[in-house]
Design a protein around this motif. Structure first.
Motif, mmCIF file in Angstrom:
data_model
loop_
_atom_site.group_PDB
_atom_site.id
_atom_site.type_symbol
_atom_site.label_atom_id
_atom_site.label_comp_id
_atom_site.label_asym_id
_atom_site.label_seq_id
_atom_site.Cartn_x
_atom_site.Cartn_y
_atom_site.Cartn_z
ATOM 1 N N SER A 290 0.837 -1.206 0.000
ATOM 2 C CA SER A 290 0.000 0.000 0.000
ATOM 3 C C SER A 290 0.867 1.249 0.000
ATOM 4 N N VAL A 291 1.976 1.183 0.740
ATOM 5 C CA VAL A 291 2.858 2.349 0.775
ATOM 6 C C VAL A 291 3.454 2.584 -0.611
ATOM 7 N N LEU A 293 2.019 1.944 -3.432
ATOM 8 C CA LEU A 293 0.957 2.590 -4.206
ATOM 9 C C LEU A 293 0.850 4.061 -3.807
ATOM 10 N N ALA A 294 0.906 4.311 -2.499
ATOM 11 C CA ALA A 294 0.784 5.691 -2.018
ATOM 12 C C ALA A 294 1.910 6.550 -2.558
ATOM 13 N N VAL A 295 3.139 6.034 -2.503
ATOM 14 C CA VAL A 295 4.284 6.833 -2.944
ATOM 15 C C VAL A 295 4.211 7.082 -4.443
ATOM 16 N N TYR A 297 1.574 6.968 -6.393
ATOM 17 C CA TYR A 297 0.409 7.809 -6.658
ATOM 18 C C TYR A 297 0.722 9.272 -6.329
ATOM 19 N N ILE A 665 -2.979 2.110 -11.656
ATOM 20 C CA ILE A 665 -4.042 2.218 -10.651
ATOM 21 C C ILE A 665 -4.204 3.671 -10.226
ATOM 22 N N LEU B 669 -3.575 5.093 1.868
ATOM 23 C CA LEU B 669 -3.306 6.121 0.860
ATOM 24 C C LEU B 669 -3.586 7.501 1.423
ATOM 25 N N PHE B 673 -1.047 10.623 2.079
ATOM 26 C CA PHE B 673 -1.162 11.906 1.404
ATOM 27 C C PHE B 673 -1.176 13.031 2.418
#
Lengths: 783, 783
Positions: A290-291, A293-295, A297, A665, B669, B673
């Motif tokens: 998830s991290v 994806l977060a980074v 994104y 994504i 997420l 952010f």
């Protein structure tokens, strides 16, 4: 009204003006000083600026008329398509080169590649003529193309020489080919995607290092906890005794591909050991992924926002320049552009624009009917042109014109009303559902085969009835996606079924391929049901809208896949062979390689997943992207080569799954949020307001659904109601959420976050002040 | 200064005041009219309002002094922990009930359950006494608890009766137990998570239906394309011939669990069929799964924002009420609260607050030093109290006080300087890395075992040296996570190693468990390296910060798992048995169930993945959450029961993977952010400004890293530099991104998006105007 200028006109620029045009802005300054005389060259220059602003092109071209002509040629759609075609041919060469799907002699592929390289060189030379020399060599994009062409030539010579003298040779320059797709074409989105990846890399790297640290720690713990217990895996190998093997196994566990198998020996030994694996999965699979994806994104969003901000600023500057070229100054007043000038400009920029549409845009720009517009209003032009306005001419049905007595007779009217009734739609939805059941039944039963003909006739009837009651040109207008879809599917199915029956009757022979097509078409027809349910339509429309940008990611994937496929083919070609089902070769059991005897790879019958040609490679890479069983697939290739071949597969996983899929994504998420939250831009609403003011609008509430509904209503009005006011023959509608360019969508995505100053007029620009003239065309780096 | 009021004082309210306090607001109105006489009851009421605002409690309590006392008792941490304990016991009963991990007689578990139910009833009755009767029955939460208690009792009676008469009975009410966790406790976050899921459900449903439609269409196509070709799967079964089987197989393909196996027969037949699967994966796995994430994320965010907005509004109202209770009006001026009142209130709300901290907060509120504050400043109090201010007393080292001559001698100073030097840290990082290598080596070598002792001594030395050079109370202060971590790990490792050696020496016997603990502790020690790298620390700090909220999701998962585990146990208990590795039972090969003979489930040795007790069930459900091989796991259970058992596993996948995991990802997420983008709130910066003004601040740039660094610098300053100005003995620092409550974090997450009006003072509230008094305490539904 001025006539639209034709292409040849543009070249009639008198030679004495050319030297003056050495710098476009200076020329514009001259023009405004010398009064209102606008030359053809001025219009051409302004049109180029507007067109560049509209499509967000950022090329710093020379402003001599000759350079402008070259620049127009450079941007010509024909040449652009040609470049794409050459790139496609160049990439497709992999199909014919060793290891080939369709083998061709080396000299054929070499000649084709030389032709492609020549074409790319020509394009590069053309570009060099358009922009100033010093800028050409500053752009890394050009240097990159130049280097690729050079390296390809060198590689071809070395390869040819080595092959001729019988040595082993590798066509290593093939991995560079997809970079041409990135650098040569107008693929701004693709370059931007690459840039945002490059910019996110440092951050991703830190998370990745931390993640790897965690994997290494857990591996060490696993070694200490399980190594000495003498446990066995299900294949009978010792369990968790080799540190590097543990690291790989636990890396695979992050991708979940070997869960729960990897845990079972320890879990069978003691239930407490499950805690180790649960903790591991929680931390590494759920939290770290998830991290990532977060980074990805967050960086993607941040960087994209920055680029879009630059694009908006560049667009303003280009429009201000265009204004500078065309402006007229009456005494001490603010400079303005007259309607005549504006009309000529718009016609040059968009020759296919209708007069009505152009007048509508003018009336939005010149809100107070002064006959001329200032800088602020002028700058909007690029955005205005990008708003898709759908013109709907409420034309009478052709039959009404040709056979008015018949078409307006009461049975005919009854038919029209029937077709336009909701019940008609529901009836056909029901027919489709019944059809679905029949498709599911055994098609070899002759009764069912005949029923299919009945359904086909029903579908044809539906289309004919709709054409009878709706205006055919409106029914088949450009935005009627579903009408087109229906008609094409039904007609193709009809043709395929006729061919199939003809074949059957002629020789009793049934072509399986044609039958397959018939089946697929029949099933595709069922999709229509979805469009009739409003909620579903909304979701599908969103998906269709983000479609073009998904294509950008398609290009990105192709570039990465191509590189990995080329490397993989060099490493693994011919090592694993596939035998047809009816083959009796004893090697079939182990994919033609004794090293794979009794391997999991061979047991799973994965022999066709190999790197023996570019098509197999792409399919294999896709399977690796899906992740499941990737450790089994990679185990096959490490077995036939060396354990270090794992690096190839792990690298692929990191690049494609951790980075690119996450960007994909991220994009889908962002696009959906925009669809959910952002409303129309200000400009759109002012355009819409103007349409309403002029009473040219189609009622909005009727247009929320699909366009056919709206037209039904209009036609009903035309036919039945006694309207007190004459309806205008032409109606406008803003295709409110459709954008011509992906940049438009992106711009909208971030419009809300952009500083208002970026949209403010660039007040400090003054064409008469040369110190401001050197504002550079923003330069975007290549990858 | 007023003395902090002790608890018993609160109860000394004179009886004649009680009737007046029938409604809190009315009472506040009276108070302001009758002047400045504030009773103990007023302060209690105000303190309750402030405390409610601070912790975002939304309970509409009666405002009689008796009800307030009950309410205070209701909110007492002791009682809350007791309730949690009872819920835990109630949930843990599953371990002892049939099918049990540790079997207990039915009467024991029944008695325990009855005690728990009695406790929940008592809590409910207590709650009913606190809030007005009519509100009690309006809250679905209470009705829900009531129903659960009632149903549990009914179920126990039926079960007992059936068992006693020898019938088969099911304890169906066990699935209701986790709902108590949702409804009884103060688990606002948990309830909110459930509510946001419930609110997102319609949207998820539409996407899900569309997704299922797509799966059904593709299945139909697969049936038509592959059904008649006579292909076989690797197990020799016919390939894609049964429609329902195809639907299930393709659903599994969406989860990627059977990729690429499901594709191989078709792919081996013809390479063109790969297109079918690629299209399917692209549409259903990539696009639809991203859309699910987008929909869940978007709804979660939207709903959360709405709730946080309500919370903020409710907080304001509570603070305005507290102000109304305590306000003083001097003539025509705006009502104010005096410093004395405010002090007493703060001491009541937060008895453990230090005087210095309280004075700091006052000086922020009363910016102009007027000695009293108005409504706007008063309302901030709840937020001010929520900002964690770290007080750092720069106390001298105890040794400096006790043995000044020794501690300040030059060798001692040299040691301190050495320890505080960067090189000291790097040395220990190096030692840790060398240690890692030694851990990886074979620990049975006596040399390596002895080296471990040396490392342990080195680590102990490090801690002692640090304690020598840094002030011990600062070193072990509450926020020094890593110091605590280090010390605990090293000391536990020391104890474990000593026990292990003692055991070895005494009987030559080595306890494997203790060795395992020693190994784990040794490896955990290595984590310290990460904290010394700034980039990694930032990521870890973020992870630690979102930790508490991940715990909320932990509860959510427990609730869902518990329900599925209870149902699964009833459906599948005893159907699949596990045999120990050394068992020679012939049934071992098929998990004790002949139906599993030659099944993939038994071949993979998955026998321990069963529903035979609650622990196995939870581990199995976790494996299903990880998704990989879930079709194989489910195939085992369908084989021993019925094909329809698949529904259970598909439902689990939909609920947990599609909904809950996506909410988890959405939260991570969002939290990331926020960490990346949102800066301090206004209030925090004003507090920080005040700290700076008062010259009580620790220099910010020194605090970006971890706190030890900052203190090193301070100590250096104290020791070495001749500071011209006397440093204050007390320093403040805002733990700027740490929030006491999850709500605080959430509020900050959405603060940027909230309308400013929500933060504006609620001007239309007037305590003297009864028409405004009926503003209800916001009521949040239960699930």
């Amino acid at each position: 009204m001025l006539k639209t200028m034709s292409e040849p006109d543009k070249k009639e620029i008198t030679p004495e003006e050319a030297p003056e045009n050495g710098k476009g802005i200076r020329n514009s300054g001259n023009a405004s000083e010398t009064g209102n005389r606008k030359t053809k060259g001025d219009f051409d220059l302004a049109a180029v600026y507007v067109s560049d602003a509209q499509y967000n092109r950022n090329i710093f071209f020379d402003t001599t008329p000759q350079a402008i002509r070259l620049y127009l040629l450079y941007n010509h759609w024909g040449l652009q398509i040609l470049v794409y075609a050459f790139i496609l041919v160049d990439l497709a060469l992999a199909i014919f080169e060793d290891p080939a799907v369709v083998p061709l002699p080396i000299w054929v592929t070499s000649v084709i590649e030389l032709v492609c390289l020549a074409a790319f060189t020509a394009r590069l030379v053309h570009y060099a003529k358009v922009i100033p020399r010093e800028r050409f060599w500053k752009d890394p994009k050009n240097i990159c193309i130049f280097a690729i062409i050079l390296l390809s030539l060198v590689d071809m010579i070395i390869y040819g020489a080595l092959k001729a003298s019988g040595f082993y040779a590798v066509r290593w320059s093939r991995v560079l080919r997809p970079l041409l797709l990135v650098n040569i074409t107008e693929g701004r989105q693709l370059r931007r995607a690459f840039r945002s990846i490059r910019n996110a890399l440092p951050q991703i790297l830190y998370v990745f290092l931390l993640f790897m640290f965690s994997v290494l720690m857990f591996s060490l713990m696993a070694l200490k906890l399980f190594g000495k217990r003498g446990l066995k895996t299900i294949e009978g190998r010792p369990y968790f005794t080799n540190y590097l093997e543990i690291v790989f196994d636990l890396y695979v566990l992050v991708t979940t591909a070997n869960s729960p198998d990897i845990m079972m020996p320890a879990y069978n030994f003691s239930v407490y050991f499950a805690v180790f694996f649960i903790t591991y999965i929680l931390i590494n699979t759920y939290i770290f992924m998830s991290v990532f994806l977060a980074v990805v994104y967050n960086n993607y969003k941040k960087y994209l926002k920055e680029e879009v901000r630059k694009l908006v600023r560049a667009k303003r500057h280009k429009m201000v320049r265009a204004f500078g070229v065309l402006q007229e100054r009456k005494g001490e007043e603010e400079p303005v552009v007259s309607q005549a000038c504006w009309n000529q400009l718009v016609r040059l920029v968009q020759p296919d624009i209708s007069n009505a549409h152009r007048e509508l845009l003018w009336s939005v720009s010149d809100d107070n009917n002064k006959g001329c517009i200032g800088k602020v209003a002028f700058v909007q032009l690029a955005d205005l042109l990008n708003i898709q306005v759908i013109m709907m001419k409420s034309r009478p049905h052709p039959l009404k014109t040709w056979l008015p007595s018949l078409y307006l007779s009461s049975p005919s009217r009854l038919v029209c009303r029937m077709v336009q009734h909701k019940a008609f739609m529901y009836t056909y939805d029901l027919i489709i559902l019944v059809n679905a059941v029949f498709i599911g039944l055994d098609e070899e039963d002759p009764l069912i085969a005949n029923v299919e003909w009945a359904f086909l006739v029903l579908y044809l009837l539906e289309i004919l009835l709709k054409l009878y009651s709706f205006e055919p040109r409106a029914f088949f207008s450009r935005h009627q996606f579903w009408n087109w879809f229906d008609t094409i599917i039904v007609i193709t199915a009809l043709i395929a079924m006729i061919i199939n029956s003809a074949l059957k009757l002629s020789g009793g022979y049934t072509s399986r391929q044609i039958l397959d097509i018939v089946f697929i078409l029949r099933i595709l027809r069922l999709i229509r049901v979805v469009d009739n349910i409003k909620r579903f339509r909304a979701i599908i429309n969103t998906l269709i809208k983000i479609g073009p940008t998904i294509l950008t990611f398609g290009q990105l994937i192709v570039v990465v896949y191509y590189i990995f496929a080329m490397v993989g083919m060099e490493l693994f070609k011919g090592k694993i062979r596939f035998f047809e089902a009816n083959s009796t070769d004893p090697d079939k059991a182990f994919c033609g390689n004794p090293l794979l005897k009794n391997s999991v790879f061979a047991k799973h019958n994965y022999c066709k997943n190999n790197f023996n040609n570019v098509v197999s490679s792409f399919i294999l890479l896709l399977e690796l992207t899906v992740v499941n069983q990737w450790h089994v697939l990679s185990s096959g290739f490490t077995a036939v080569t060396h354990i270090s071949a794992r690096m190839f597969f792990v690298l692929f996983h990191i690049v494609v799954v951790i980075i690119i899929i996450n960007i994909f994504i991220a994009f889908v998420l962002e696009a959906f949020f925009v669809e959910y939250t952002v409303d129309q831009s200000n400009l759109q609403s002012s355009l819409e307001k103007k349409i309403e003011e002029l009473e040219l609008g189609v009622k909005q509430e009727k247009l929320d659904g699909n366009l056919v509904d709206a037209m039904e209503t209009n036609d009903n009005d035309m036919g039945n109601s006694e309207s007190t006011k004459e309806k205008p023959a032409l109606m406008f509608k803003i295709a409110c959420k459709r954008y011509k360019t992906v940049d438009g969508l992106l711009q909208r995505m971030f419009e809300a976050d952009l500083d208002p100053e970026d949209f403010a007029e660039d007040e400090d620009f003054d064409p008469n002040n040369p110190s401001n003239l050197n504002f550079p065309n923003p330069n975007f780096d290549s990858v």
